[in-house]
Design an enzyme around this catalytic site. Structure first.
Site, mmCIF file in Angstrom:
data_model
loop_
_atom_site.group_PDB
_atom_site.id
_atom_site.type_symbol
_atom_site.label_atom_id
_atom_site.label_comp_id
_atom_site.label_asym_id
_atom_site.label_seq_id
_atom_site.Cartn_x
_atom_site.Cartn_y
_atom_site.Cartn_z
ATOM 1 N N LYS A 197 67.845 68.536 55.530
ATOM 2 C CA LYS A 197 68.412 69.658 54.768
ATOM 3 C C LYS A 197 69.235 69.140 53.585
ATOM 4 O O LYS A 197 69.188 69.715 52.492
ATOM 5 C CB LYS A 197 69.266 70.545 55.679
ATOM 6 N N TYR A 228 67.666 66.581 61.280
ATOM 7 C CA TYR A 228 67.606 67.913 60.659
ATOM 8 C C TYR A 228 68.609 68.019 59.511
ATOM 9 O O TYR A 228 68.272 68.440 58.400
ATOM 10 C CB TYR A 228 67.902 68.969 61.721
ATOM 11 N N SER A 231 72.021 74.292 55.810
ATOM 12 C CA SER A 231 72.643 74.369 57.136
ATOM 13 C C SER A 231 73.988 73.658 57.143
ATOM 14 O O SER A 231 74.215 72.717 56.376
ATOM 15 C CB SER A 231 71.703 73.687 58.136
#
Lengths: 330, 330
Positions: free
Chosen positions: A152, A148, A124
């Site tokens: 990632k 997040y 991402s």
């Protein structure tokens, strides 16, 4: 070739499975077996002529990763993740699914001697954190500012290390914001980027919560599927130890999105966009990257659209059954 | 202030504990309790006048991290790690100790509501991977090329995320290669950097396996302890979301090391260095970083030596009881 898709009930997973089912191939190579896994049972790809399977499982649960790799698929597409907002709201769940789930998969692969599958890992833009240069280069440092993004980025590092050791053959794909997402608006802060195009194209009002000069990085759902197809069959030797790349895309301001909508659907569509500034959304989006230099991914053969007009044309073709502009990326 | 040192039986851990025991302080602040933990029972700091404890425990084992934070130390110095060579040779052990152990500590801290200790995390230059610029800046991307470097980089990301969430107040320290290490040569590829100085200073022959123009990044054991002391009490607000920094040090070639030895101990000491080129060692060292721009750490108040002469003088003072040059960093 045997392909397993983790996170197959999500938007990109469904589109990828559908495409493999219809063509029987991935990037020109025959697919003999297609297995779809998600936390909810994915739709079985009934068009698919080869061996097919679909089941519900949570990769982070004990034994699931071993089950996923038991039949040694040649290509594992790992799209399974808790999304940004949820990973921030539920820290334990985010780390469990996004970090532990990924690690469980890699360790399950390591447990098979002589097995070295292609693993395509969905990363991402959230691995990057402000402050940014105007155009973010391939060697920009990873300074995620969300849990997040942290998860990632950690997954990218695992993918690199396990690839370096020859346990698997990883390709990490940092997806642009996918636009135009089909379906209904959702609560993601990024939802309006699709909404201000999708709703007017369907004759409905859309809310625009930010200023026209907000710039961001986009690609179509079709380009997203194309990245994965390319990653499944590409020569990974030139990647060396650095397996993860920002994917090509289109940089555009909200104003440019709106002008592209006007080109395709006219003033009456644009008139359906209602400006309702939301400082909370504007503040979140202000921390997002705007433009990338994706020379490395382009050199490796990844492709996306070249304009927002193309992105809109793909939505019309793929979601509304209309033929529109030509030249859309595949 | 209550201080707990994890990895207290290692070289830096022992020196830090000794210094706290003797001064009763860390960087001028009184230490009331000192707890030493390692996989082997660390020496109890018997000079320490406050509450003291020392025990053997493996941070990665269930329940140990909870035990470590049960009495809510104000400062936790996390030096516990499997070193580079072992983490490469034993992948499972490296991930278990270096990644799972670190994560267990952070999660144990998170389990205490309203507790936000200063956590000083020992990171490494191994988070960086070639190719390098001549001088590596603070915002250089992390592309580790070993499992150890991967685990340390992942630990940095966890430290940043847990600090951002206010669960702890982290400072990540990327140590230079510590020189002159006291004691005997070991099997680390970097061992000769200390050996070619330490052995001649003790009247013994030393083997030099690489060319004189090999350049690397160094600091003394005393500077290493100084980083931790500074990190224990510094104002962390200016660090923002990026908690990890490369520490200042001295860049020097092997040839410059040897000339510094000549300055301090004369030609007869230098004559004890025997050149025995080892292509395997030369190849490993060729992938190591050579020089850093540590503007950020310097601005934050971290200090090291300014020359190799100082580094040698500190060895003479601290390990051989001799007064040598002045101006050594503390």
């Amino acid at each position: 070739m045997r392909v397993t898709i983790l996170g197959a009930a999500g938007m990109i997973g469904r589109k990828l499975a559908e495409r493999i089912a219809i063509t029987g191939q991935i990037n020109g190579q025959n697919v003999d077996a297609l297995t779809l896994v998600d936390v909810v049972t994915p739709d079985v790809a009934t068009d698919f002529k080869g061996t097919r399977d679909a089941y519900a499982a949570d990769l982070a649960e004990a034994g699931v990763a071993a089950q996923v790799v038991a039949d040694q698929p040649d290509v594992i597409v790992h799209l399974a993740a808790v999304v940004s907002g949820e990973a921030e709201a539920d820290m334990e769940k985010g780390y469990r699914v996004n970090l532990d789930g990924t690690r469980a998969l890699l360790e399950a692969i390591a447990a098979h001697d002589g097995y070295c599958p292609r693993v395509i890992y969905a990363s991402s833009l959230a691995v990057f954190g402000a402050p940014f240069p105007a155009k973010i280069p391939d060697d920009f440092h990873l300074t995620p500012l969300t849990s997040y993004g942290t998860q990632k980025a950690m997954g990218e590092m695992l993918l690199n290390d396990y690839s370096r050791r020859g346990i698997l053959d990883g390709v990490g794909i940092r997806f642009p914001t996918i636009c135009i997402r089909p379906g209904k608006p959702n609560k993601a802060a990024s939802s309006f980027f699709s909404g201000i195009l999708r709703e007017p194209l369907n004759g409905q009002e859309a809310i625009l919560p930010v200023a026209d000069d907000v710039r961001h990085w986009f690609a179509s759902p079709r380009a997203a599927v194309g990245y994965i197809e390319h990653a499944a069959t590409m020569d990974t030797a030139p990647l060396g130890a650095q397996r993860c790349m920002t994917m090509p895309g289109v940089t555009a301001t909200v104003g440019e999105q709106i002008e592209a909508l006007r080109d395709v659907a006219g003033d009456e569509a644009v008139a359906l966009i209602r400006r309702a500034p939301d400082p909370a959304v504007a503040s979140i989006v202000a921390g997002w990257p705007r433009d990338f230099d994706t020379a490395r991914a382009l050199k490796m053969g990844f492709r996306a659209e070249k304009s927002f007009q193309e992105i809109i044309a793909i939505y019309l073709e793929d979601e509304m059954g209309r033929t529109a502009l030509t030249g859309a990326a595949t």
